[in-house]
Design an enzyme around this catalytic site. Structure first.
Site, mmCIF file in Angstrom:
data_model
loop_
_atom_site.group_PDB
_atom_site.id
_atom_site.type_symbol
_atom_site.label_atom_id
_atom_site.label_comp_id
_atom_site.label_asym_id
_atom_site.label_seq_id
_atom_site.Cartn_x
_atom_site.Cartn_y
_atom_site.Cartn_z
ATOM 1 N N SER A 7 0.832 -1.204 0.000
ATOM 2 C CA SER A 7 0.000 0.000 0.000
ATOM 3 C C SER A 7 0.865 1.252 0.000
ATOM 4 C CB SER A 7 -0.914 0.017 1.229
ATOM 5 O OG SER A 7 -1.531 1.287 1.332
ATOM 6 N N HIS A 32 -1.332 -1.562 -4.064
ATOM 7 C CA HIS A 32 -2.571 -1.130 -3.413
ATOM 8 C C HIS A 32 -2.593 0.394 -3.330
ATOM 9 C CE1 HIS A 32 -6.081 -1.922 -0.860
ATOM 10 N NE2 HIS A 32 -5.664 -0.931 -0.089
ATOM 11 N N ASP A 34 -4.798 3.587 -2.126
ATOM 12 C CA ASP A 34 -5.880 4.016 -1.239
ATOM 13 C C ASP A 34 -6.362 5.410 -1.600
ATOM 14 O OD1 ASP A 34 -6.165 1.873 0.700
ATOM 15 O OD2 ASP A 34 -4.143 2.390 1.358
ATOM 16 N N MET A 36 -8.951 8.320 -0.752
ATOM 17 C CA MET A 36 -9.821 8.769 0.356
ATOM 18 C C MET A 36 -10.385 10.144 0.036
ATOM 19 S SD MET A 36 -7.423 7.841 3.575
ATOM 20 C CE MET A 36 -6.636 6.232 3.727
ATOM 21 N N HIS A 65 -8.325 0.923 -4.019
ATOM 22 C CA HIS A 65 -9.253 0.813 -2.886
ATOM 23 C C HIS A 65 -9.922 2.173 -2.693
ATOM 24 C CE1 HIS A 65 -9.602 0.138 1.786
ATOM 25 N NE2 HIS A 65 -10.784 0.188 1.199
ATOM 26 N N MET A 67 -12.078 4.590 -0.881
ATOM 27 C CA MET A 67 -12.747 4.917 0.389
ATOM 28 C C MET A 67 -13.454 6.244 0.171
ATOM 29 S SD MET A 67 -9.767 3.650 2.950
ATOM 30 C CE MET A 67 -8.561 3.608 1.653
ATOM 31 N N GLY A 141 -9.044 4.539 6.841
ATOM 32 C CA GLY A 141 -8.774 5.970 6.964
ATOM 33 C C GLY A 141 -7.317 6.325 7.155
ATOM 34 N N PHE A 142 -6.581 5.458 7.840
ATOM 35 C CA PHE A 142 -5.183 5.784 8.119
ATOM 36 C C PHE A 142 -4.311 4.530 8.072
ATOM 37 C CE2 PHE A 142 -7.887 8.793 10.354
ATOM 38 C CZ PHE A 142 -7.397 10.001 9.889
ATOM 39 N N ASP A 174 -6.577 -5.859 4.848
ATOM 40 C CA ASP A 174 -5.946 -4.535 4.734
ATOM 41 C C ASP A 174 -5.947 -3.854 6.098
ATOM 42 O OD1 ASP A 174 -5.055 -2.056 3.898
ATOM 43 O OD2 ASP A 174 -6.857 -1.575 2.727
ATOM 44 N N GLY A 176 -2.726 -3.128 9.321
ATOM 45 C CA GLY A 176 -2.007 -3.699 10.463
ATOM 46 C C GLY A 176 -1.365 -5.055 10.219
ATOM 47 N N SER A 197 2.861 0.009 5.990
ATOM 48 C CA SER A 197 4.043 0.274 6.827
ATOM 49 C C SER A 197 5.038 -0.871 6.770
ATOM 50 C CB SER A 197 3.617 0.486 8.286
ATOM 51 O OG SER A 197 2.520 1.359 8.350
HETATM 52 C C1 DX5 Z 1 -6.287 2.082 5.571
HETATM 53 C C2 DX5 Z 1 -5.784 1.709 4.215
HETATM 54 C C3 DX5 Z 1 -4.661 0.735 4.203
HETATM 55 C C4 DX5 Z 1 -3.379 1.200 4.824
HETATM 56 C C5 DX5 Z 1 -2.700 0.004 5.420
HETATM 57 O O1 DX5 Z 1 -7.433 2.861 5.418
HETATM 58 O O2 DX5 Z 1 -6.852 1.134 3.474
HETATM 59 O O3 DX5 Z 1 -4.410 0.268 2.880
HETATM 60 O O4 DX5 Z 1 -2.506 1.808 3.908
HETATM 61 O O5 DX5 Z 1 -1.569 0.443 6.081
HETATM 62 P P1 DX5 Z 1 -0.806 -0.442 7.158
HETATM 63 O O6 DX5 Z 1 -0.362 -1.701 6.464
HETATM 64 O O7 DX5 Z 1 0.328 0.444 7.554
HETATM 65 O O8 DX5 Z 1 -1.767 -0.715 8.277
HETATM 66 ZN ZN ZN Z 2 -6.507 0.053 1.533
#
Ligand code: DX5
Ligand code: ZN
Length: 221
Positions: A7, A32, A34, A36, A65, A67, A141-142, A174, A176, A197
């Site tokens: 991501s 990936h 994201d 938002m 993805h 959001m 979201g984060f 997706d 953590g 991360s």
């Molecule tokens: C969260 C995103 C994820 C995020 C995952 O809203 O959809 O794709 O980037 O990041 P990590 O792997 O750091 O949790």
């Molecule tokens: Zn995502």
């Protein structure tokens, strides 16, 4: 097949292209992305100009993805600029069936995502229509949040529901995911692994190789 989808939300945007190539060269299969909108989720990430720019530099499968509220407004645009898989949130539209048809009509793969509080059963009417189910393992979201432990049971439930219908649909997770907990989601039945991360913080090449190594270990290869 087990697939890694790094991501880019966790990447250094000043050298985004270079970092994508590092993950690609180390063996990641998807990318990936994201998107938002500051409405469906509190934050705003990036939009079309970024996606179309990075599309030119890589052959990876672009796994977008969304959001965003009312994703039906933007499906055509993301398909046009090079998304291969378009995933939207069940909670973000009143017309999930139509959005799936829209994505397929543009020749793209359709992913459906559910937030941690949405019952897995909510996807039942769409199970035989989607190419991928995204079970969020953090609140969207984060990046950089911790895996929600209750997710494991939700992934397992989703895998069972697909199996009961004779479907081998991809299940993406997706949020953590790290090299230390990835075996938990694989064992539960996920096969498309998003990691932000865990890939982009530190040495991207070696992080990617470690994650792919964990896949192999799980498969007993
Ligand atoms: C969260 C995103 C994820 C995020 C995952 O809203 O959809 O794709 O980037 O990041 P990590 O792997 O750091 O949790
Ligand atoms: Zn995502």
């Amino acid at each position: 097949m087990l697939i890694l989808s790094p991501s880019i939300l966790a990447a250094d945007f000043s050298v985004l292209g270079k970092q994508i190539k590092e993950a690609e060269n180390a063996g990641a299969q998807y990318l990936h992305i994201d998107v938002m909108d500051g409405m469906f989720v509190p934050s705003i990430s990036f939009g079309m100009p970024v996606v179309s720019t990075i599309r030119k530099i890589s052959e990876l499968v672009y796994d977008v993805h969304l959001m965003i509220e009312k994703p039906e407004r933007y499906i055509e645009e993301f398909a046009r600029i090079g998304a291969d898989i378009i995933t939207f949130h069940l909670e973000a539209t009143e017309r999930p069936q139509e959005v799936i048809e829209q994505i397929h009509g543009l020749g793209k793969k359709a992913g459906l995502s559910i937030k941690p509080a949405t019952p897995v059963e909510a996807v039942l009417p769409f199970m035989d229509k989607i190419d991928m189910l995204l079970v969020m393992t953090v609140e969207p979201g984060f990046g950089g949040q911790s895996y929600i432990p209750e997710s494991t049971q939700r992934i397992r439930q989703a895998r069972t529901l697909f199996e009961e219908r004779g479907l081998h649909t991809d299940i993406q997770v997706d949020g953590g995911i790290t090299v230390d907990n990835v075996h938990v989601v694989l064992e539960a039945g996920a096969n498309v692994i998003v990691a932000g991360s865990a890939i982009f913080k530190g040495d991207i090449g070696s992080n990617t190789e470690k994650m792919l190594g964990a896949f192999k270990e799980f498969q007993g290869i």
